[in-house]
Design a protein around this motif. Structure first.
Motif, PDB file in Angstrom:
ATOM      1  N   VAL A  30       0.820  -1.210   0.000  1.00 41.89           N
ATOM      2  CA  VAL A  30       0.000   0.000   0.000  1.00 41.89           C
ATOM      3  C   VAL A  30       0.856   1.264   0.000  1.00 41.89           C
ATOM      4  CG1 VAL A  30      -1.776   1.295   1.260  1.00 41.89           C
ATOM      5  CG2 VAL A  30      -1.839  -1.210   1.230  1.00 41.89           C
ATOM      6  N   PHE A  31       1.896   1.255   0.836  1.00 41.34           N
ATOM      7  CA  PHE A  31       2.725   2.451   0.971  1.00 41.34           C
ATOM      8  C   PHE A  31       4.042   2.286   0.244  1.00 41.34           C
ATOM      9  CE2 PHE A  31       0.062   2.202   4.732  1.00 41.34           C
ATOM     10  CZ  PHE A  31      -0.437   3.484   4.837  1.00 41.34           C
ATOM     11  N   THR A  32       4.539   3.400  -0.262  1.00 34.82           N
ATOM     12  CA  THR A  32       5.877   3.407  -0.807  1.00 34.82           C
ATOM     13  C   THR A  32       6.515   4.743  -0.419  1.00 34.82           C
ATOM     14  OG1 THR A  32       7.189   3.055  -2.800  1.00 34.82           O
ATOM     15  CG2 THR A  32       5.171   4.362  -3.044  1.00 34.82           C
ATOM     16  N   GLN A  33       7.736   4.953  -0.832  1.00 33.72           N
ATOM     17  CA  GLN A  33       8.383   6.224  -0.517  1.00 33.72           C
ATOM     18  C   GLN A  33       8.721   6.947  -1.807  1.00 33.72           C
ATOM     19  OE1 GLN A  33      11.079   4.089   2.418  1.00 33.72           O
ATOM     20  NE2 GLN A  33      11.137   6.166   3.254  1.00 33.72           N
ATOM     21  N   ASP A  34       8.488   8.252  -1.803  1.00 30.01           N
ATOM     22  CA  ASP A  34       8.798   9.013  -3.010  1.00 30.01           C
ATOM     23  C   ASP A  34      10.299   9.306  -3.066  1.00 30.01           C
ATOM     24  OD1 ASP A  34       9.325  11.190  -1.368  1.00 30.01           O
ATOM     25  OD2 ASP A  34       7.416  12.188  -1.799  1.00 30.01           O
ATOM     26  N   ASP A  35      10.699  10.065  -4.076  1.00 28.90           N
ATOM     27  CA  ASP A  35      12.127  10.293  -4.301  1.00 28.90           C
ATOM     28  C   ASP A  35      12.808  10.974  -3.121  1.00 28.90           C
ATOM     29  OD1 ASP A  35      11.870   9.118  -6.724  1.00 28.90           O
ATOM     30  OD2 ASP A  35      11.772  10.979  -7.864  1.00 28.90           O
ATOM     31  N   ASP A  36      12.011  11.704  -2.341  1.00 26.65           N
ATOM     32  CA  ASP A  36      12.570  12.388  -1.180  1.00 26.65           C
ATOM     33  C   ASP A  36      12.487  11.543   0.086  1.00 26.65           C
ATOM     34  OD1 ASP A  36      13.185  14.713  -2.634  1.00 26.65           O
ATOM     35  OD2 ASP A  36      11.096  15.350  -2.513  1.00 26.65           O
ATOM     36  N   GLY A  37      11.954  10.337  -0.058  1.00 30.54           N
ATOM     37  CA  GLY A  37      11.881   9.438   1.086  1.00 30.54           C
ATOM     38  C   GLY A  37      10.598   9.552   1.877  1.00 30.54           C
ATOM     39  N   PHE A  38       9.705  10.451   1.454  1.00 29.91           N
ATOM     40  CA  PHE A  38       8.460  10.608   2.184  1.00 29.91           C
ATOM     41  C   PHE A  38       7.451   9.580   1.729  1.00 29.91           C
ATOM     42  CE2 PHE A  38      10.271  14.959   2.417  1.00 29.91           C
ATOM     43  CZ  PHE A  38      10.451  14.973   3.802  1.00 29.91           C
ATOM     44  N   SER A  39       6.578   9.262   2.653  1.00 31.10           N
ATOM     45  CA  SER A  39       5.601   8.231   2.384  1.00 31.10           C
ATOM     46  C   SER A  39       4.570   8.687   1.367  1.00 31.10           C
ATOM     47  CB  SER A  39       4.901   7.865   3.691  1.00 31.10           C
ATOM     48  OG  SER A  39       3.876   6.947   3.435  1.00 31.10           O
ATOM     49  N   THR A  40       4.198   7.780   0.498  1.00 35.64           N
ATOM     50  CA  THR A  40       3.122   8.043  -0.442  1.00 35.64           C
ATOM     51  C   THR A  40       2.392   6.732  -0.704  1.00 35.64           C
ATOM     52  OG1 THR A  40       2.610   9.027  -2.583  1.00 35.64           O
ATOM     53  CG2 THR A  40       4.613   7.734  -2.462  1.00 35.64           C
ATOM     54  N   LEU A  41       1.189   6.836  -1.196  1.00 34.98           N
ATOM     55  CA  LEU A  41       0.401   5.639  -1.458  1.00 34.98           C
ATOM     56  C   LEU A  41       0.679   5.131  -2.871  1.00 34.98           C
ATOM     57  CD1 LEU A  41      -2.934   6.915   0.075  1.00 34.98           C
ATOM     58  CD2 LEU A  41      -1.544   5.060   0.977  1.00 34.98           C
ATOM     59  N   LEU A  42       0.691   3.846  -3.010  1.00 41.14           N
ATOM     60  CA  LEU A  42       0.835   3.267  -4.345  1.00 41.14           C
ATOM     61  C   LEU A  42      -0.409   3.589  -5.166  1.00 41.14           C
ATOM     62  CD1 LEU A  42       2.323  -0.178  -3.339  1.00 41.14           C
ATOM     63  CD2 LEU A  42       3.475   1.551  -4.709  1.00 41.14           C
ATOM     64  N   PRO A  43      -0.260   3.768  -6.465  1.00 37.91           N
ATOM     65  CA  PRO A  43      -1.414   4.089  -7.305  1.00 37.91           C
ATOM     66  C   PRO A  43      -2.529   3.065  -7.143  1.00 37.91           C
ATOM     67  CG  PRO A  43       0.624   4.245  -8.559  1.00 37.91           C
ATOM     68  CD  PRO A  43       0.980   3.665  -7.216  1.00 37.91           C
ATOM     69  N   GLY A  44      -3.728   3.573  -6.945  1.00 34.31           N
ATOM     70  CA  GLY A  44      -4.882   2.702  -6.814  1.00 34.31           C
ATOM     71  C   GLY A  44      -5.067   2.133  -5.426  1.00 34.31           C
ATOM     72  N   ARG A  45      -4.194   2.506  -4.489  1.00 36.93           N
ATOM     73  CA  ARG A  45      -4.299   1.966  -3.138  1.00 36.93           C
ATOM     74  C   ARG A  45      -4.749   3.026  -2.127  1.00 36.93           C
ATOM     75  NH1 ARG A  45      -3.134  -3.515  -2.432  1.00 36.93           N
ATOM     76  NH2 ARG A  45      -3.253  -4.241  -4.558  1.00 36.93           N
ATOM     77  N   GLU A  46      -5.415   4.032  -2.646  1.00 40.47           N
ATOM     78  CA  GLU A  46      -5.901   5.087  -1.756  1.00 40.47           C
ATOM     79  C   GLU A  46      -6.888   4.544  -0.732  1.00 40.47           C
ATOM     80  OE1 GLU A  46      -5.769   5.222  -5.011  1.00 40.47           O
ATOM     81  OE2 GLU A  46      -4.360   6.838  -5.453  1.00 40.47           O
ATOM     82  N   ASP A  47      -7.496   3.408  -1.072  1.00 42.23           N
ATOM     83  CA  ASP A  47      -8.443   2.804  -0.132  1.00 42.23           C
ATOM     84  C   ASP A  47      -7.814   1.622   0.609  1.00 42.23           C
ATOM     85  OD1 ASP A  47      -8.219   0.928  -2.081  1.00 42.23           O
ATOM     86  OD2 ASP A  47     -10.356   0.699  -2.437  1.00 42.23           O
ATOM     87  N   GLY A  48      -6.538   1.446   0.448  1.00 38.99           N
ATOM     88  CA  GLY A  48      -5.841   0.387   1.161  1.00 38.99           C
ATOM     89  C   GLY A  48      -5.940  -0.971   0.516  1.00 38.99           C
ATOM     90  N   GLY A  49      -6.813  -1.085  -0.465  1.00 38.38           N
ATOM     91  CA  GLY A  49      -6.954  -2.351  -1.168  1.00 38.38           C
ATOM     92  C   GLY A  49      -7.369  -3.503  -0.262  1.00 38.38           C
ATOM     93  N   GLY A  50      -7.995  -3.165   0.872  1.00 32.28           N
ATOM     94  CA  GLY A  50      -8.431  -4.214   1.782  1.00 32.28           C
ATOM     95  C   GLY A  50      -7.289  -4.853   2.568  1.00 32.28           C
ATOM     96  N   ASP A  51      -6.129  -4.246   2.516  1.00 32.68           N
ATOM     97  CA  ASP A  51      -4.967  -4.814   3.188  1.00 32.68           C
ATOM     98  C   ASP A  51      -5.030  -4.550   4.696  1.00 32.68           C
ATOM     99  OD1 ASP A  51      -2.456  -5.528   4.108  1.00 32.68           O
ATOM    100  OD2 ASP A  51      -1.460  -4.839   2.278  1.00 32.68           O
ATOM    101  N   PRO A  52      -5.112  -5.601   5.493  1.00 34.45           N
ATOM    102  CA  PRO A  52      -5.205  -5.393   6.949  1.00 34.45           C
ATOM    103  C   PRO A  52      -3.943  -4.777   7.551  1.00 34.45           C
ATOM    104  CG  PRO A  52      -4.980  -7.729   6.435  1.00 34.45           C
ATOM    105  CD  PRO A  52      -5.166  -7.009   5.121  1.00 34.45           C
ATOM    106  N   LEU A  53      -2.864  -4.798   6.808  1.00 35.87           N
ATOM    107  CA  LEU A  53      -1.615  -4.231   7.318  1.00 35.87           C
ATOM    108  C   LEU A  53      -1.645  -2.711   7.367  1.00 35.87           C
ATOM    109  CD1 LEU A  53       0.943  -6.544   5.489  1.00 35.87           C
ATOM    110  CD2 LEU A  53       0.349  -6.562   7.912  1.00 35.87           C
ATOM    111  N   VAL A  54      -2.645  -2.112   6.722  1.00 35.68           N
ATOM    112  CA  VAL A  54      -2.748  -0.651   6.721  1.00 35.68           C
ATOM    113  C   VAL A  54      -2.821  -0.108   8.145  1.00 35.68           C
ATOM    114  CG1 VAL A  54      -4.350   1.236   6.206  1.00 35.68           C
ATOM    115  CG2 VAL A  54      -3.732  -0.412   4.433  1.00 35.68           C
ATOM    116  N   ARG A  55      -3.604  -0.783   8.969  1.00 38.68           N
ATOM    117  CA  ARG A  55      -3.749  -0.320  10.356  1.00 38.68           C
ATOM    118  C   ARG A  55      -2.439  -0.482  11.120  1.00 38.68           C
ATOM    119  NH1 ARG A  55      -7.751   1.347  12.460  1.00 38.68           N
ATOM    120  NH2 ARG A  55      -9.688   1.565  11.351  1.00 38.68           N
ATOM    121  N   GLU A  56      -1.754  -1.572  10.844  1.00 39.33           N
ATOM    122  CA  GLU A  56      -0.447  -1.770  11.461  1.00 39.33           C
ATOM    123  C   GLU A  56       0.499  -0.643  11.073  1.00 39.33           C
ATOM    124  OE1 GLU A  56       0.940  -3.694  13.755  1.00 39.33           O
ATOM    125  OE2 GLU A  56      -1.122  -4.330  13.986  1.00 39.33           O
TER     126      GLU A  56
END
Ligand code: SF4
Length: 70
Positions: free
Chosen positions: A27-53
């Motif tokens: 769900v998460f990745t890091q942009d060129d500056d190292g800051f967190s960003t969401l992977l394309p299409g994962r704005e809703d978490g894709g149902g991944d339970p790890l989002v809460r973690e």
């Protein structure tokens, strides 16, 4: 799982620790500056339970997970 999960990353708060991307790499990745960003299409978490973690793992609480059940 709730119908609608919405993830927000406050990039003003994010310190680029990368914990979120380590915790929920689908769900998460890091942009060129190292800051967190969401992977394309994962704005809703894709149902991944790890989002809460990932939100919990963030040392500066930059990740907000909101849910709409309905
Ligand atoms: S864990 Fe928090 S501070 Fe670290 S990259 Fe993710 S959002 Fe930013």
């Amino acid at each position: 799982m709730p119908d609608d999960t919405h993830i927000e990353i406050d990039q003003d708060v994010c310190i680029g620790a990368g914990q979120c991307a380590l915790t929920a790499p689908g769900v998460f990745t890091q942009d060129d500056d190292g800051f967190s960003t969401l992977l394309p299409g994962r704005e809703d978490g894709g149902g991944d339970p790890l989002v809460r973690e990932a939100a919990r793992a963030c040392p500066v609480a930059a990740i907000t997970v909101s849910e709409t059940v309905g």
